[in-house]
Design an enzyme around this catalytic site. Structure first.
Site, mmCIF file in Angstrom:
data_model
loop_
_atom_site.group_PDB
_atom_site.id
_atom_site.type_symbol
_atom_site.label_atom_id
_atom_site.label_comp_id
_atom_site.label_asym_id
_atom_site.label_seq_id
_atom_site.Cartn_x
_atom_site.Cartn_y
_atom_site.Cartn_z
ATOM 1 N N CYS A 12 6.684 -1.663 3.868
ATOM 2 C CA CYS A 12 7.758 -2.180 3.415
ATOM 3 C C CYS A 12 7.292 -3.415 2.823
ATOM 4 O O CYS A 12 6.124 -4.163 2.386
ATOM 5 C CB CYS A 12 8.278 -2.373 4.457
ATOM 6 S SG CYS A 12 7.868 -3.576 6.234
ATOM 7 N N CYS A 15 5.254 -5.745 5.137
ATOM 8 C CA CYS A 15 4.189 -5.374 5.440
ATOM 9 C C CYS A 15 2.744 -5.878 4.602
ATOM 10 O O CYS A 15 1.628 -5.854 4.854
ATOM 11 C CB CYS A 15 4.215 -3.562 5.982
ATOM 12 S SG CYS A 15 4.840 -2.936 7.290
#
Length: 84
Positions: A12, A15
């Site tokens: 994501c 991340c």
């Protein structure tokens, strides 16, 4: 000796941001490192991370559930503790 770093998460935006901040911090500290992105839920669970994104340094979860600033990551990566 290279420091093994692992970013735990699904890939994501948070991340990716954690990976960017971590790489920037390691470069500013002039430390040699290897970065691995771990996206498998089974592997993430094996680390015991309760939330993602998470940063693992040398097999130990140092950050979980948030994205610290680059200066804070520098403290953590230089041996200044854990920010879980």
């Amino acid at each position: 000796m290279k420091t093994k770093l692992q970013i735990l998460g699904s890939g994501c935006a948070k991340c990716k941001l954690l990976a960017e901040h971590t790489e920037r911090a390691m470069q500013e500290l002039a430390l040699d490192y290897e970065l691995e992105k771990v996206t498998s839920l089974e592997k993430i669970a094996d680390f015991g991370a309760v939330a993602t994104p998470a940063l693992v340094v040398g097999g130990e979860v140092k950050v979980s559930g948030h994205v610290p600033s680059t200066p804070r990551l520098k403290e953590i990566l230089a041996g200044g503790g854990t920010a879980t």
